[in-house]
Motif scaffolding. Structure first.
Motif, PDB file in Angstrom:
ATOM      1  N   HIS A 113       0.820  -1.218   0.000  1.00 14.45           N
ATOM      2  CA  HIS A 113       0.000   0.000   0.000  1.00 14.45           C
ATOM      3  C   HIS A 113       0.851   1.263   0.000  1.00 14.45           C
ATOM      4  CE1 HIS A 113      -3.538  -2.424   0.814  1.00 14.45           C
ATOM      5  NE2 HIS A 113      -2.938  -2.954   1.850  1.00 14.45           N
ATOM      6  N   ASN A 114       2.163   1.133  -0.116  1.00 15.50           N
ATOM      7  CA  ASN A 114       3.059   2.279   0.036  1.00 15.50           C
ATOM      8  C   ASN A 114       2.728   3.434  -0.902  1.00 15.50           C
ATOM      9  OD1 ASN A 114       4.270   0.703   1.934  1.00 15.50           O
ATOM     10  ND2 ASN A 114       6.184   0.434   0.836  1.00 15.50           N
ATOM     11  N   TYR A 115       2.404   3.142  -2.144  1.00 13.51           N
ATOM     12  CA  TYR A 115       2.089   4.204  -3.114  1.00 13.51           C
ATOM     13  C   TYR A 115       0.865   4.997  -2.652  1.00 13.51           C
ATOM     14  CZ  TYR A 115       1.279   6.448  -7.656  1.00 13.51           C
ATOM     15  OH  TYR A 115       1.084   7.366  -8.659  1.00 13.51           O
ATOM     16  N   LEU A 116      -0.179   4.290  -2.233  1.00 10.01           N
ATOM     17  CA  LEU A 116      -1.382   4.945  -1.716  1.00 10.01           C
ATOM     18  C   LEU A 116      -1.049   5.750  -0.466  1.00 10.01           C
ATOM     19  CD1 LEU A 116      -4.446   5.490  -1.605  1.00 10.01           C
ATOM     20  CD2 LEU A 116      -4.666   3.336  -0.340  1.00 10.01           C
ATOM     21  N   TYR A 117      -0.271   5.161   0.433  1.00  3.99           N
ATOM     22  CA  TYR A 117       0.068   5.859   1.671  1.00  3.99           C
ATOM     23  C   TYR A 117       0.810   7.166   1.396  1.00  3.99           C
ATOM     24  CZ  TYR A 117      -1.114   1.557   4.271  1.00  3.99           C
ATOM     25  OH  TYR A 117      -1.736   0.477   4.813  1.00  3.99           O
ATOM     26  N   ARG A 118       1.738   7.154   0.461  1.00  2.62           N
ATOM     27  CA  ARG A 118       2.489   8.381   0.139  1.00  2.62           C
ATOM     28  C   ARG A 118       1.547   9.457  -0.431  1.00  2.62           C
ATOM     29  NH1 ARG A 118       7.446   7.522   1.370  1.00  2.62           N
ATOM     30  NH2 ARG A 118       8.524   5.590   0.917  1.00  2.62           N
ATOM     31  N   ILE A 119       0.618   9.027  -1.255  1.00  2.16           N
ATOM     32  CA  ILE A 119      -0.328   9.989  -1.822  1.00  2.16           C
ATOM     33  C   ILE A 119      -1.220  10.565  -0.729  1.00  2.16           C
ATOM     34  CG2 ILE A 119      -2.337  10.212  -3.335  1.00  2.16           C
ATOM     35  CD1 ILE A 119      -0.921   8.259  -5.252  1.00  2.16           C
ATOM     36  N   VAL A 120      -1.719   9.706   0.145  1.00  3.52           N
ATOM     37  CA  VAL A 120      -2.591  10.166   1.229  1.00  3.52           C
ATOM     38  C   VAL A 120      -1.827  11.124   2.147  1.00  3.52           C
ATOM     39  CG1 VAL A 120      -3.885   9.435   3.288  1.00  3.52           C
ATOM     40  CG2 VAL A 120      -4.170   8.210   1.124  1.00  3.52           C
ATOM     41  N   GLN A 121      -0.547  10.873   2.363  1.00  2.15           N
ATOM     42  CA  GLN A 121       0.250  11.796   3.174  1.00  2.15           C
ATOM     43  C   GLN A 121       0.308  13.185   2.539  1.00  2.15           C
ATOM     44  OE1 GLN A 121       4.002   9.694   3.628  1.00  2.15           O
ATOM     45  NE2 GLN A 121       3.555   9.327   5.787  1.00  2.15           N
ATOM     46  N   GLY A 122       0.182  13.266   1.227  1.00  2.00           N
ATOM     47  CA  GLY A 122       0.225  14.551   0.532  1.00  2.00           C
ATOM     48  C   GLY A 122      -1.116  15.250   0.438  1.00  2.00           C
ATOM     49  N   TYR A 123      -2.144  14.659   1.011  1.00  2.00           N
ATOM     50  CA  TYR A 123      -3.487  15.251   0.950  1.00  2.00           C
ATOM     51  C   TYR A 123      -3.526  16.567   1.707  1.00  2.00           C
ATOM     52  CZ  TYR A 123      -8.507  15.807   1.767  1.00  2.00           C
ATOM     53  OH  TYR A 123      -9.779  16.289   1.839  1.00  2.00           O
ATOM     54  N   ASP A 124      -4.147  17.562   1.101  1.00  2.00           N
ATOM     55  CA  ASP A 124      -4.325  18.875   1.724  1.00  2.00           C
ATOM     56  C   ASP A 124      -5.797  19.238   1.587  1.00  2.00           C
ATOM     57  OD1 ASP A 124      -4.460  21.552   2.435  1.00  2.00           O
ATOM     58  OD2 ASP A 124      -2.625  22.094   1.368  1.00  2.00           O
ATOM     59  N   HIS A 125      -6.512  19.283   2.705  1.00  2.00           N
ATOM     60  CA  HIS A 125      -7.959  19.523   2.662  1.00  2.00           C
ATOM     61  C   HIS A 125      -8.295  20.876   2.039  1.00  2.00           C
ATOM     62  CE1 HIS A 125      -8.291  22.472   5.944  1.00  2.00           C
ATOM     63  NE2 HIS A 125      -7.223  21.856   6.416  1.00  2.00           N
ATOM     64  N   ARG A 126      -7.350  21.808   2.009  1.00  2.00           N
ATOM     65  CA  ARG A 126      -7.625  23.111   1.393  1.00  2.00           C
ATOM     66  C   ARG A 126      -7.617  23.014  -0.131  1.00  2.00           C
ATOM     67  NH1 ARG A 126      -2.878  25.715   4.621  1.00  2.00           N
ATOM     68  NH2 ARG A 126      -2.179  23.682   3.994  1.00  2.00           N
ATOM     69  N   LYS A 127      -6.955  21.984  -0.665  1.00  2.00           N
ATOM     70  CA  LYS A 127      -6.868  21.835  -2.122  1.00  2.00           C
ATOM     71  C   LYS A 127      -7.681  20.661  -2.654  1.00  2.00           C
ATOM     72  CE  LYS A 127      -2.265  23.770  -2.301  1.00  2.00           C
ATOM     73  NZ  LYS A 127      -0.862  23.475  -2.413  1.00  2.00           N
ATOM     74  N   HIS A 128      -7.989  19.716  -1.795  1.00  2.00           N
ATOM     75  CA  HIS A 128      -8.693  18.497  -2.211  1.00  2.00           C
ATOM     76  C   HIS A 128      -9.889  18.293  -1.304  1.00  2.00           C
ATOM     77  CE1 HIS A 128      -4.261  17.901  -2.699  1.00  2.00           C
ATOM     78  NE2 HIS A 128      -4.669  17.902  -3.946  1.00  2.00           N
ATOM     79  N   SER A 129     -10.920  17.679  -1.831  1.00  2.00           N
ATOM     80  CA  SER A 129     -12.088  17.383  -0.999  1.00  2.00           C
ATOM     81  C   SER A 129     -12.746  16.111  -1.472  1.00  2.00           C
ATOM     82  CB  SER A 129     -13.092  18.533  -1.058  1.00  2.00           C
ATOM     83  OG  SER A 129     -13.668  18.587  -2.336  1.00  2.00           O
ATOM     84  N   VAL A 130     -13.671  15.613  -0.665  1.00  2.00           N
ATOM     85  CA  VAL A 130     -14.387  14.388  -1.025  1.00  2.00           C
ATOM     86  C   VAL A 130     -15.106  14.586  -2.356  1.00  2.00           C
ATOM     87  CG1 VAL A 130     -16.182  12.768  -0.353  1.00  2.00           C
ATOM     88  CG2 VAL A 130     -14.696  13.744   1.379  1.00  2.00           C
ATOM     89  N   GLU A 131     -15.779  15.711  -2.486  1.00  2.00           N
ATOM     90  CA  GLU A 131     -16.462  15.989  -3.742  1.00  2.00           C
ATOM     91  C   GLU A 131     -15.468  16.341  -4.833  1.00  2.00           C
ATOM     92  OE1 GLU A 131     -18.699  16.394  -0.291  1.00  2.00           O
ATOM     93  OE2 GLU A 131     -17.200  17.860  -0.888  1.00  2.00           O
ATOM     94  N   GLY A 132     -14.253  16.745  -4.411  1.00  2.10           N
ATOM     95  CA  GLY A 132     -13.213  17.065  -5.367  1.00  2.10           C
ATOM     96  C   GLY A 132     -13.446  18.375  -6.079  1.00  2.10           C
ATOM     97  N   ASP A 133     -14.168  19.321  -5.443  1.00  7.59           N
ATOM     98  CA  ASP A 133     -14.493  20.553  -6.142  1.00  7.59           C
ATOM     99  C   ASP A 133     -13.255  21.270  -6.670  1.00  7.59           C
ATOM    100  OD1 ASP A 133     -13.709  21.133  -3.548  1.00  7.59           O
ATOM    101  OD2 ASP A 133     -15.338  22.534  -3.163  1.00  7.59           O
ATOM    102  N   GLU A 134     -12.302  21.598  -5.836  1.00  7.51           N
ATOM    103  CA  GLU A 134     -11.105  22.296  -6.315  1.00  7.51           C
ATOM    104  C   GLU A 134     -10.255  21.383  -7.190  1.00  7.51           C
ATOM    105  OE1 GLU A 134     -10.087  25.548  -6.108  1.00  7.51           O
ATOM    106  OE2 GLU A 134     -12.147  25.757  -5.453  1.00  7.51           O
ATOM    107  N   ALA A 135     -10.056  20.140  -6.736  1.00  8.07           N
ATOM    108  CA  ALA A 135      -9.237  19.217  -7.515  1.00  8.07           C
ATOM    109  C   ALA A 135      -9.903  18.927  -8.858  1.00  8.07           C
ATOM    110  CB  ALA A 135      -9.027  17.915  -6.743  1.00  8.07           C
ATOM    111  N   ALA A 136     -11.220  18.777  -8.855  1.00 13.90           N
ATOM    112  CA  ALA A 136     -11.929  18.496 -10.107  1.00 13.90           C
ATOM    113  C   ALA A 136     -11.811  19.665 -11.072  1.00 13.90           C
ATOM    114  CB  ALA A 136     -13.389  18.191  -9.833  1.00 13.90           C
ATOM    115  N   LYS A 137     -11.927  20.891 -10.563  1.00 10.33           N
ATOM    116  CA  LYS A 137     -11.783  22.062 -11.428  1.00 10.33           C
ATOM    117  C   LYS A 137     -10.389  22.108 -12.033  1.00 10.33           C
ATOM    118  CE  LYS A 137     -14.917  25.008  -8.812  1.00 10.33           C
ATOM    119  NZ  LYS A 137     -14.936  26.081  -7.837  1.00 10.33           N
ATOM    120  N   ALA A 138      -9.379  21.901 -11.191  1.00  3.85           N
ATOM    121  CA  ALA A 138      -8.001  21.955 -11.676  1.00  3.85           C
ATOM    122  C   ALA A 138      -7.727  20.821 -12.652  1.00  3.85           C
ATOM    123  CB  ALA A 138      -7.027  21.886 -10.504  1.00  3.85           C
TER     124      ALA A 138
END
Length: 192
Positions: A113-138
């Protein structure tokens, strides 16, 4: 009633799947996460399926039981770091892993699971969300100030005037054989 899993490829009757001990444990473990995450977890689990074989129920149970405690705790401890990991982080992270698979940059089958874990460690709630509004726009077309793209588990700023998807596509096109996506990004970023 027969059913076939489009992720792991197994075909069996539904009663057999639930009554078989290993299958029952795998089934229970798969849904031992918040409801919005269950379908994504099943897709993620399919990334561990060996080529030309089915994913064994015992292996599926083990894989899920490694991730689920972190998901349910809302915290990830990996590589000697503890990070807040709400449901949105896992949703976003799994979607990033699936995007890497779709782009052909992920070596399958996964073994850890290391690849997933590294990505999750990079999660920033100010830039990403469950709905993905900001991430989806970008990702889809609206350039967002401060948007980033994940390349080999490293967060990089999108190329000037580009969306996440455009940045990803440019890096994948420019990538030389034997070069990681991160190295390709560093080499070409001055052009943009």
């Amino acid at each position: 009633m027969k059913t076939r899993c489009h992720n792991c490829g197994t075909t069996a009757s539904l009663d057999l799947l639930v009554s078989t001990n290993a299958a029952g444990r795998a089934f229970a473990e798969a849904f031992n996460v918040p409801a919005p995450l269950a379908p994504l977890m099943l897709k993620y689990l399919g990334l561990f399926r060996p080529a030309n074989r089915e994913l064994a129920f015992g292996r599926a149970t083990t894989l899920l039981s490694e991730v689920n405690p972190f998901v349910n705790a809302g915290k990830l401890t990996f590589d000697r770091q503890t990070t807040d990991a709400p449901v949105g982080a896992w949703s976003w992270g799994i979607n990033q892993v699936l995007a890497a698979r779709d782009a052909g940059t992920l070596k399958l089958p996964l073994t850890t699971h290391n690849y997933l874990y590294r990505i999750v460690q990079g999660y920033d709630h100010r830039k990403h969300s469950v709905e993905g509004d900001e991430a989806a726009k970008a990702w889809s077309g609206t350039t967002t100030s401060g948007a980033t793209v994940m390349l080999n588990g490293l967060r990089k700023p999108v190329l000037a005037g580009k969306t996440q998807r455009e940045t990803w596509d440019i890096v994948m096109q420019e990538q030389n054989p034997g070069e990681t996506a991160d190295e390709a990004y560093e080499r070409i970023k001055e052009k943009y």
